[in-house]
Structure formats: C-alpha cells, structure tokens
Design a protein around this motif. Structure first.
Motif, PDB file in Angstrom:
ATOM      1  N   SER A  86       0.850  -1.197   0.000  1.00  0.00           N
ATOM      2  CA  SER A  86       0.000   0.000   0.000  1.00  0.00           C
ATOM      3  C   SER A  86       0.886   1.248   0.000  1.00  0.00           C
ATOM      4  O   SER A  86       2.024   1.242   0.499  1.00  0.00           O
ATOM      5  CB  SER A  86      -0.897   0.009   1.240  1.00  0.00           C
ATOM      6  N   ARG A  87       0.349   2.339  -0.587  1.00  0.00           N
ATOM      7  CA  ARG A  87       1.103   3.605  -0.647  1.00  0.00           C
ATOM      8  C   ARG A  87       0.294   4.710   0.036  1.00  0.00           C
ATOM      9  O   ARG A  87      -0.928   4.804  -0.160  1.00  0.00           O
ATOM     10  CB  ARG A  87       1.379   4.025  -2.095  1.00  0.00           C
ATOM     11  N   LEU A  88       0.977   5.503   0.810  1.00  0.00           N
ATOM     12  CA  LEU A  88       0.358   6.644   1.492  1.00  0.00           C
ATOM     13  C   LEU A  88       1.057   7.926   1.066  1.00  0.00           C
ATOM     14  O   LEU A  88       2.287   7.991   1.017  1.00  0.00           O
ATOM     15  CB  LEU A  88       0.466   6.485   3.019  1.00  0.00           C
ATOM     16  N   TYR A  89       0.272   8.955   0.762  1.00  0.00           N
ATOM     17  CA  TYR A  89       0.861  10.234   0.353  1.00  0.00           C
ATOM     18  C   TYR A  89      -0.163  11.346   0.553  1.00  0.00           C
ATOM     19  O   TYR A  89      -1.365  11.096   0.775  1.00  0.00           O
ATOM     20  CB  TYR A  89       1.344  10.172  -1.099  1.00  0.00           C
ATOM     21  N   ASN A  90       0.321  12.583   0.437  1.00  0.00           N
ATOM     22  CA  ASN A  90      -0.547  13.769   0.547  1.00  0.00           C
ATOM     23  C   ASN A  90      -0.841  14.308  -0.842  1.00  0.00           C
ATOM     24  O   ASN A  90       0.030  14.316  -1.713  1.00  0.00           O
ATOM     25  CB  ASN A  90       0.124  14.867   1.383  1.00  0.00           C
ATOM     26  N   LYS A  91      -2.074  14.785  -1.037  1.00  0.00           N
ATOM     27  CA  LYS A  91      -2.445  15.319  -2.335  1.00  0.00           C
ATOM     28  C   LYS A  91      -3.521  16.374  -2.159  1.00  0.00           C
ATOM     29  O   LYS A  91      -4.337  16.296  -1.229  1.00  0.00           O
ATOM     30  CB  LYS A  91      -2.952  14.206  -3.246  1.00  0.00           C
ATOM     31  N   MET A  92      -3.502  17.412  -3.030  1.00  0.00           N
ATOM     32  CA  MET A  92      -4.487  18.488  -2.971  1.00  0.00           C
ATOM     33  C   MET A  92      -5.637  18.180  -3.929  1.00  0.00           C
ATOM     34  O   MET A  92      -5.418  17.804  -5.098  1.00  0.00           O
ATOM     35  CB  MET A  92      -3.836  19.831  -3.358  1.00  0.00           C
ATOM     36  N   TYR A  93      -6.890  18.337  -3.463  1.00  0.00           N
ATOM     37  CA  TYR A  93      -8.089  18.136  -4.278  1.00  0.00           C
ATOM     38  C   TYR A  93      -8.951  19.388  -4.198  1.00  0.00           C
ATOM     39  O   TYR A  93      -9.059  20.027  -3.138  1.00  0.00           O
ATOM     40  CB  TYR A  93      -8.895  16.932  -3.784  1.00  0.00           C
ATOM     41  N   TYR A  94      -9.582  19.702  -5.323  1.00  0.00           N
ATOM     42  CA  TYR A  94     -10.463  20.876  -5.367  1.00  0.00           C
ATOM     43  C   TYR A  94     -11.754  20.597  -4.622  1.00  0.00           C
ATOM     44  O   TYR A  94     -12.402  19.565  -4.808  1.00  0.00           O
ATOM     45  CB  TYR A  94     -10.768  21.257  -6.812  1.00  0.00           C
ATOM     46  N   MET A  95     -12.158  21.555  -3.783  1.00  0.00           N
ATOM     47  CA  MET A  95     -13.397  21.435  -3.023  1.00  0.00           C
ATOM     48  C   MET A  95     -14.328  22.573  -3.412  1.00  0.00           C
ATOM     49  O   MET A  95     -13.957  23.757  -3.344  1.00  0.00           O
ATOM     50  CB  MET A  95     -13.098  21.500  -1.507  1.00  0.00           C
ATOM     51  N   GLU A  96     -15.539  22.223  -3.830  1.00  0.00           N
ATOM     52  CA  GLU A  96     -16.485  23.225  -4.307  1.00  0.00           C
ATOM     53  C   GLU A  96     -16.919  24.176  -3.191  1.00  0.00           C
ATOM     54  O   GLU A  96     -17.116  25.365  -3.410  1.00  0.00           O
ATOM     55  CB  GLU A  96     -17.723  22.531  -4.906  1.00  0.00           C
ATOM     56  N   TYR A  97     -17.064  23.638  -1.999  1.00  0.00           N
ATOM     57  CA  TYR A  97     -17.554  24.470  -0.896  1.00  0.00           C
ATOM     58  C   TYR A  97     -16.567  25.603  -0.583  1.00  0.00           C
ATOM     59  O   TYR A  97     -16.963  26.758  -0.430  1.00  0.00           O
ATOM     60  CB  TYR A  97     -17.780  23.599   0.344  1.00  0.00           C
ATOM     61  N   ASP A  98     -15.301  25.254  -0.513  1.00  0.00           N
ATOM     62  CA  ASP A  98     -14.270  26.266  -0.210  1.00  0.00           C
ATOM     63  C   ASP A  98     -13.788  26.981  -1.465  1.00  0.00           C
ATOM     64  O   ASP A  98     -13.099  28.007  -1.359  1.00  0.00           O
ATOM     65  CB  ASP A  98     -13.071  25.610   0.486  1.00  0.00           C
ATOM     66  N   ASP A  99     -14.117  26.409  -2.658  1.00  0.00           N
ATOM     67  CA  ASP A  99     -13.662  26.965  -3.927  1.00  0.00           C
ATOM     68  C   ASP A  99     -12.139  27.075  -3.977  1.00  0.00           C
ATOM     69  O   ASP A  99     -11.572  28.047  -4.454  1.00  0.00           O
ATOM     70  CB  ASP A  99     -14.292  28.334  -4.176  1.00  0.00           C
ATOM     71  N   LYS A 100     -11.476  26.062  -3.448  1.00  0.00           N
ATOM     72  CA  LYS A 100     -10.018  26.026  -3.509  1.00  0.00           C
ATOM     73  C   LYS A 100      -9.557  24.606  -3.205  1.00  0.00           C
ATOM     74  O   LYS A 100     -10.330  23.763  -2.744  1.00  0.00           O
ATOM     75  CB  LYS A 100      -9.391  27.003  -2.518  1.00  0.00           C
ATOM     76  N   ASP A 101      -8.303  24.349  -3.512  1.00  0.00           N
ATOM     77  CA  ASP A 101      -7.736  23.030  -3.237  1.00  0.00           C
ATOM     78  C   ASP A 101      -7.522  22.857  -1.736  1.00  0.00           C
ATOM     79  O   ASP A 101      -7.096  23.793  -1.037  1.00  0.00           O
ATOM     80  CB  ASP A 101      -6.402  22.861  -3.962  1.00  0.00           C
ATOM     81  N   GLN A 102      -7.802  21.655  -1.255  1.00  0.00           N
ATOM     82  CA  GLN A 102      -7.624  21.328   0.157  1.00  0.00           C
ATOM     83  C   GLN A 102      -6.713  20.106   0.274  1.00  0.00           C
ATOM     84  O   GLN A 102      -6.697  19.231  -0.604  1.00  0.00           O
ATOM     85  CB  GLN A 102      -8.970  21.029   0.820  1.00  0.00           C
TER      86      GLN A 102
END
Length: 427
Positions: A86-102
């Motif tokens: 298994s692989r674990l990592y951090n990644k940014m995803y766009y969130m509509e509620y905040d209108d920015k990557d989280q």
C-alpha cells in the motif's frame, strides 16, 4: 548603554527563553503533524480492509470508479501495474464548498477481486490544513510567550528587588563614604550569606583605609610642620648674615640664591601639603559662594603685584557665577588662576576676567607660543626656565576641580592670548 543588574538578567533570560521556545515550537509542530498523519493513516488502513471485504460481498462496489460520498474509488489496472504494498501520500483536491484546493491524505492499495481481476483501491480523507495548523500553533505560542515574559519579568523583578535589597544598602553606604568622615557601623543582619560576608569585609576594609588615611594625614602634617621650622630658621640666619657680616658681592649673590631656594622649598612644602589635604577631602564643608565678589576682592588684594607687573586687569561681568563650593578652596582656585595670569603675563600686558553664569574665563597675554595642553596640569611641569615656580599651581587648580563632578578647567590659545576657562554644570 549601561543597565542595572535586574534588567541585565531579565534581558538575557528573555533572549534565551525566546530561542528555547522557537526550537520547542518547531519540534512540537513536527510531533503534532506526525501524530495527525499516524492517526489518519491508521484509519485509512482500517477502511481499506473493510472496503475490500465489502467488495467480495457486493460486486457492485467495483463500479464505484469516482470519489463519491464514501471518499473512495476502485479502478481496474493491468497486471503489470499491480503492486503488493500500500502507498500513502498527501495530495491536494479541489473542493467546491471552499472553492479552492484542500489537503488530503491518500491511500492506494492493489488487490485481486473475486473475478481474478486486478483492481486499484484509492481512499482519501481530508486532513488538517498545515497552514492553519501553523497559524494556530504560532498564535498559541505567541500568547504563551507574552504570558511567560510578563510573568518572568514580574516575578524576577520582585525576587531580585527583594534579594538585592542588601546589596543596594551596601552600595548606598559606599557612595556616601568619604575619607575622614565618620560612617555608620551598626550591625546588619542579612538572610543571604554572601551579602553578610560582603558587608563585614567592606566594614573591615573601611576601617583599614581610615587607619592608613589617618596615619598618612598625620605624617604629612607633622613632616610639613617639622620642615617649616628649620627652613624659617635658616632663612632668618641668612638674613642676619647678609645684614651683619657685610659680605662681598659674590658672597651676597650666593646667599641671596640660597635664600631664594629656601623660600621656594617653603612654597613647595606648603603646596604639597595643600594638595594632600584637597585629595584627602579635608575641605568637605560647602556653601553658596559668589565668585563675582571674590574675584573683585582678589584683584584688590593683589593690586600691588598687578601694578608691579604693569598688567591691565579688566573684570567683565556678563552674568552671576554662584555655586555650592568650599570657600577656602574657592579662594585658592581663583587666587592661583589670577597669580598665574599676572605672573606669566607680559610687562604692560592685559588680563581680562570674563564672568558668565556658568563659566569664568581668564584671558591674558604672555608667551607667543601655546602651552602644552596635555601636561600643563601635571605636577612639577614647567614650560620655560622659571626657577621660582614650584610647578604645582595649575596642578592644585585641577585637583580642586576634580572634587566637584560636572566642573572642568581647560586651556586654549588663540590670537596670541592664553585662555583658562573654568566651567560648572548647569543648575
């Protein structure tokens, strides 16, 4: 800039504390972040097991190819892309509620489904934003730091004031102490051993100094008086010899020179005794002295000497020079300045005494070359071949001035005029 021991200690304490808190804050942040990731990772691994079990029970889950409400997706992969770990990592995803990557924590795990197909499970979960974590942590640390500094300054100031009170008592006693003036010897009980020992040692040191001072004072006075008597007797005998024996011109000149040398020794003896008394603070009594009036009286008293030298003396009063001063020392100071300005003046020269509120200037003609500023106030220094001078007049003036903080005497030479400028601190 010099500061008290209390503020000196607090200053370095705050600097060291700031450094320690900064290092601790960095380690604390790394530790908190690591704990957050560990907890999230453990949750992701647990969900992976649950989802794979659910897939075997419900094959419809294999069609969940995009992130939805359950925050996971399953996609088919080629056999060559299959990975056991298994692989674990951090990644940014766009969130509509905040209108920015989280930021998200992501786990990827490959598995073989019940149909012998290779599948890739991707699970994501939102994590605490690091910038917000840094901001919150920084705010907390700043508040903590300010609180610590205020607390330390208050507590340290109180404790130091209480602990250093004996030290300030001892320091105040030393400031007030003067040679020859009785000082308080009352016993003090201090709770701090070092201050107790310091107080005892200072008292013993003062007693030793007082004994040495008294012995020195007695020796100087006795030696001076013992020298005065034989010198006066020798001078009188030379006078009698000159008057009664009718010596020839050669012997008369010889006796006259011897008499002048003896008179110079008398003056030297008196000057040295005067210097010793001044330096030993034997002129402690002070009162308001009107220097304008004393200069006028001195000029009257030295009128014969001034006329003999044919010096024109002018007193120019531009202000009133009044100061808290010892009257005897004031007479000695002004007398030496006046005699010096007349004695070393040109025949038919000029002497201007300019009096201002905070300054007295003796401006006189004389030698056409300036005196050596660095040496004229030294003892026994004489510029020229005047054998009648003891070389102590200006030294006595400087010694008197040193007894009064804020006072000064300087020498200047300008336009073939010599200036001795006496200044005092402004009231």
């Amino acid at each position: 800039m010099k500061v008290s021991l209390k503020y000196y200690t607090i200053k370095y304490l705050i600097m060291i504390l700031l450094l320690i808190i900064a290092v601790w804050a960095g380690l604390f942040y790394a530790y908190i972040l690591d704990e957050v990731h560990d907890n999230v990772d453990d949750g992701l691994r647990n969900r992976k097991i649950q989802i794979i079990k659910a897939v075997y029970l419900n094959p419809q889950l294999l069609k969940n190819n995009d992130f939805g409400f359950n925050e996971f997706k399953i996609n088919s992969i080629r056999e060559g892309d299959y990975k056991n770990k298994s692989r674990l990592y951090n990644k940014m995803y766009y969130m509509e509620y905040d209108d920015k990557d989280q930021p998200y924590r992501v786990l990827e795990a490959d598995f073989i489904d019940q149909f012998k197909m290779h599948q890739r499970l991707v699970i994501r979960t939102s994590t605490v934003e690091e910038d917000e974590l840094i901001y919150d942590l920084t705010t907390a640390l700043v508040v903590l730091y300010v609180f610590l500094v205020i607390s330390i300054v208050a507590v340290n100031g109180y404790l130091l004031n209480k602990a250093m009170r004996p030290f300030y008592l001892i320091l105040d006693k030393l400031k007030k102490y003067q040679f020859g003036v009785p000082f308080s010897q009352e016993k003090q009980n201090f709770s701090i051993t070092e201050f107790e020992e310091l107080y005892v040692e200072i008292n013993e040191m003062i007693e030793r100094n007082e004994l040495v001072f008294y012995q020195q004072k007695q020796f100087i006075e006795n030696a001076s008086h013992e020298l005065q008597t034989p010198l006066a007797i020798v001078i009188n005998k030379i006078d009698l010899l000159i008057q009664n024996e009718n010596p020839d011109k050669k012997n008369l000149n010889f006796l006259t020179e011897v008499k002048n040398d003896l008179r110079r020794m008398v003056g030297l003896n008196k000057s040295l005794l005067m210097l010793s008394k001044i330096e030993n603070s034997q002129f402690n009594k002070t009162s308001g002295v009107d220097f304008n009036w004393r200069i006028s009286k001195l000029v009257e008293n030295y009128e014969d000497f001034i006329e003999f030298k044919k010096v024109e003396v002018s007193i120019i009063e531009k202000g009133i020079f009044v100061a808290d001063f010892n009257q005897d020392l004031a007479d000695i100071l002004l007398s030496n300045l006046l005699k010096n300005a007349v004695k070393y003046n040109n025949e038919e020269g000029t002497l201007n005494i300019i009096i201002e509120n905070d300054r007295i200037t003796f401006q006189n003609s004389g030698a056409s070359v300036p005196l050596d500023k660095s040496k004229i106030f030294n003892r026994f220094y004489k510029q020229g071949s005047d054998h009648t001078s003891t070389g102590l007049g200006l030294s006595i003036i400087k010694t008197i001035i040193k007894q009064y903080p804020g006072w000064d005497i300087i020498y200047e030479f300008e336009d073939k005029m010599h200036y001795f400028i006496l200044t005092k601190n402004k009231a």
